[in-house]
Design a protein around this motif. Sequence first.
Motif, PDB file in Angstrom:
ATOM      1  N   ILE A  90       0.838  -1.205   0.000  1.00 20.70           N
ATOM      2  CA  ILE A  90       0.000   0.000   0.000  1.00 20.70           C
ATOM      3  C   ILE A  90       0.869   1.251   0.000  1.00 20.70           C
ATOM      4  N   GLU A  91       1.961   1.244   0.744  1.00 20.99           N
ATOM      5  CA  GLU A  91       2.849   2.407   0.776  1.00 20.99           C
ATOM      6  C   GLU A  91       3.451   2.658  -0.602  1.00 20.99           C
ATOM      7  N   GLU A  92       3.832   1.608  -1.311  1.00 20.86           N
ATOM      8  CA  GLU A  92       4.318   1.779  -2.688  1.00 20.86           C
ATOM      9  C   GLU A  92       3.246   2.434  -3.548  1.00 20.86           C
ATOM     10  N   LEU A  93       2.017   1.984  -3.392  1.00 20.78           N
ATOM     11  CA  LEU A  93       0.907   2.530  -4.176  1.00 20.78           C
ATOM     12  C   LEU A  93       0.628   3.976  -3.793  1.00 20.78           C
ATOM     13  N   ARG A  94       0.713   4.306  -2.527  1.00 21.26           N
ATOM     14  CA  ARG A  94       0.489   5.681  -2.079  1.00 21.26           C
ATOM     15  C   ARG A  94       1.528   6.636  -2.678  1.00 21.26           C
ATOM     16  N   ARG A  95       2.777   6.191  -2.745  1.00 21.22           N
ATOM     17  CA  ARG A  95       3.855   7.042  -3.238  1.00 21.22           C
ATOM     18  C   ARG A  95       3.789   7.255  -4.742  1.00 21.22           C
ATOM     19  N   ALA A  96       3.176   6.327  -5.455  1.00 23.53           N
ATOM     20  CA  ALA A  96       3.216   6.349  -6.920  1.00 23.53           C
ATOM     21  C   ALA A  96       2.297   7.421  -7.502  1.00 23.53           C
ATOM     22  N   ASP A  97       2.838   8.152  -8.468  1.00 20.18           N
ATOM     23  CA  ASP A  97       2.012   9.063  -9.262  1.00 20.18           C
ATOM     24  C   ASP A  97       1.452   8.352 -10.485  1.00 20.18           C
ATOM     25  N   LEU A  98       2.226   7.416 -11.008  1.00 23.32           N
ATOM     26  CA  LEU A  98       1.819   6.629 -12.169  1.00 23.32           C
ATOM     27  C   LEU A  98       2.046   5.155 -11.849  1.00 23.32           C
ATOM     28  N   VAL A  99       1.016   4.338 -12.068  1.00 24.58           N
ATOM     29  CA  VAL A  99       1.109   2.897 -11.852  1.00 24.58           C
ATOM     30  C   VAL A  99       1.024   2.215 -13.206  1.00 24.58           C
ATOM     31  N   VAL A 100       2.038   1.432 -13.541  1.00 24.30           N
ATOM     32  CA  VAL A 100       2.080   0.700 -14.812  1.00 24.30           C
ATOM     33  C   VAL A 100       2.040  -0.786 -14.495  1.00 24.30           C
ATOM     34  N   ILE A 101       1.064  -1.480 -15.071  1.00 22.65           N
ATOM     35  CA  ILE A 101       0.878  -2.898 -14.789  1.00 22.65           C
ATOM     36  C   ILE A 101       1.018  -3.688 -16.086  1.00 22.65           C
ATOM     37  N   GLY A 102       1.945  -4.624 -16.109  1.00 19.60           N
ATOM     38  CA  GLY A 102       2.057  -5.565 -17.215  1.00 19.60           C
ATOM     39  C   GLY A 102       1.380  -6.856 -16.813  1.00 19.60           C
ATOM     40  N   VAL A 103       0.255  -7.179 -17.464  1.00 15.25           N
ATOM     41  CA  VAL A 103      -0.555  -8.308 -17.005  1.00 15.25           C
ATOM     42  C   VAL A 103      -1.083  -9.100 -18.201  1.00 15.25           C
ATOM     43  N   PRO A 104      -0.647 -10.345 -18.359  1.00 13.73           N
ATOM     44  CA  PRO A 104      -1.179 -11.173 -19.444  1.00 13.73           C
ATOM     45  C   PRO A 104      -2.545 -11.740 -19.096  1.00 13.73           C
ATOM     46  N   MET A 105      -3.254 -12.183 -20.124  1.00 13.30           N
ATOM     47  CA  MET A 105      -4.524 -12.866 -19.909  1.00 13.30           C
ATOM     48  C   MET A 105      -4.252 -14.351 -19.709  1.00 13.30           C
ATOM     49  N   TYR A 106      -4.629 -14.868 -18.547  1.00 11.42           N
ATOM     50  CA  TYR A 106      -4.560 -16.297 -18.265  1.00 11.42           C
ATOM     51  C   TYR A 106      -5.987 -16.805 -18.071  1.00 11.42           C
ATOM     52  N   ASN A 107      -6.434 -17.683 -18.958  1.00 13.39           N
ATOM     53  CA  ASN A 107      -7.787 -18.262 -18.818  1.00 13.39           C
ATOM     54  C   ASN A 107      -8.842 -17.174 -18.661  1.00 13.39           C
ATOM     55  N   PHE A 108      -8.717 -16.140 -19.488  1.00 11.50           N
ATOM     56  CA  PHE A 108      -9.663 -15.024 -19.583  1.00 11.50           C
ATOM     57  C   PHE A 108      -9.547 -14.017 -18.455  1.00 11.50           C
ATOM     58  N   GLY A 109      -8.684 -14.255 -17.474  1.00  6.81           N
ATOM     59  CA  GLY A 109      -8.542 -13.332 -16.358  1.00  6.81           C
ATOM     60  C   GLY A 109      -7.092 -13.013 -16.065  1.00  6.81           C
ATOM     61  N   ILE A 110      -6.838 -12.558 -14.850  1.00  2.00           N
ATOM     62  CA  ILE A 110      -5.501 -12.136 -14.453  1.00  2.00           C
ATOM     63  C   ILE A 110      -4.775 -13.261 -13.729  1.00  2.00           C
ATOM     64  N   PRO A 111      -3.436 -13.242 -13.698  1.00  7.66           N
ATOM     65  CA  PRO A 111      -2.688 -14.243 -12.934  1.00  7.66           C
ATOM     66  C   PRO A 111      -3.038 -14.189 -11.443  1.00  7.66           C
ATOM     67  N   ALA A 112      -2.917 -15.339 -10.791  1.00  5.51           N
ATOM     68  CA  ALA A 112      -3.261 -15.429  -9.366  1.00  5.51           C
ATOM     69  C   ALA A 112      -2.399 -14.505  -8.518  1.00  5.51           C
ATOM     70  N   THR A 113      -1.134 -14.326  -8.895  1.00 10.35           N
ATOM     71  CA  THR A 113      -0.262 -13.455  -8.113  1.00 10.35           C
ATOM     72  C   THR A 113      -0.758 -12.014  -8.134  1.00 10.35           C
ATOM     73  N   PHE A 114      -1.317 -11.598  -9.269  1.00 12.80           N
ATOM     74  CA  PHE A 114      -1.817 -10.225  -9.337  1.00 12.80           C
ATOM     75  C   PHE A 114      -3.115 -10.073  -8.550  1.00 12.80           C
ATOM     76  N   LYS A 115      -3.945 -11.106  -8.550  1.00 12.74           N
ATOM     77  CA  LYS A 115      -5.156 -11.063  -7.717  1.00 12.74           C
ATOM     78  C   LYS A 115      -4.765 -10.958  -6.245  1.00 12.74           C
ATOM     79  N   ALA A 116      -3.698 -11.658  -5.839  1.00 14.44           N
ATOM     80  CA  ALA A 116      -3.232 -11.555  -4.457  1.00 14.44           C
ATOM     81  C   ALA A 116      -2.751 -10.146  -4.145  1.00 14.44           C
ATOM     82  N   TRP A 117      -2.091  -9.499  -5.130  1.00 20.13           N
ATOM     83  CA  TRP A 117      -1.657  -8.108  -4.929  1.00 20.13           C
ATOM     84  C   TRP A 117      -2.874  -7.206  -4.725  1.00 20.13           C
ATOM     85  N   ILE A 118      -3.897  -7.363  -5.560  1.00 18.44           N
ATOM     86  CA  ILE A 118      -5.117  -6.558  -5.416  1.00 18.44           C
ATOM     87  C   ILE A 118      -5.728  -6.766  -4.032  1.00 18.44           C
TER      88      ILE A 118
END
Length: 202
Positions: A90-118
């Motif tokens: 959360i602190e990383e997200l608070r500090r960021a002015d721009l958030v860039v996410i590289g996310v492939p489509m796995y089985n029509f959705g996002i990777p499990a690691t990115f869901k854990a980040w969310i």
Amino acid sequence: MSALHLLLINASARLGVSGIHPHGSHTRRLTRHLVDRWRAVRPEDQVIYRDLSREPPSPVTAEWIDAAFTPPQRRDAGMSAYLAESDRLIEELRRADLVVIGVPMYNFGIPATFKAWIDNVVRVGATFGFDRERAEDSYWPMLPAGKRLVILSSRGDTGYEPGGRLEFMNLVERSITLPMSYIGLTETYCIAIVVREELGML
């Protein structure tokens, strides 16, 4: 011109970069290209790198939920420990002015690691507020205003774009933009490429 903070998140399971490494990630290639171009124009800006494949966030547990829903002044050391990783993300997200996410489509959705980040950054009392007594707006974002979000994605077929024949099956952008807007990131730009490969992850 003041320096900005850019948070770069790579979610691909592939650690290599396409065009450089055999079977490399196309989304990592996209994020590298964007950051290289950005730094060429704004070398004074700080880039924070978060690789979810090398450092996968912990999934939410019952203990995490108990800690998150306990008022900060009532949390014990164990509860604080369960939320320590979430606090860092959360602190990383608070500090960021721009958030860039590289996310492939796995089985029509996002990777499990990115869901854990969310799940770690969308947290009551930290990135969104909740009060059942406020009937009209019982939820509200708590991140500082003015942040921008760029989603760079890759897919294995055409038709997933808005208005496309497979739009209803594309859960990538919606599963990101909805929770991110919920906590305050409402200015979003989405770019996706189509990768023609026989097999393999993106």
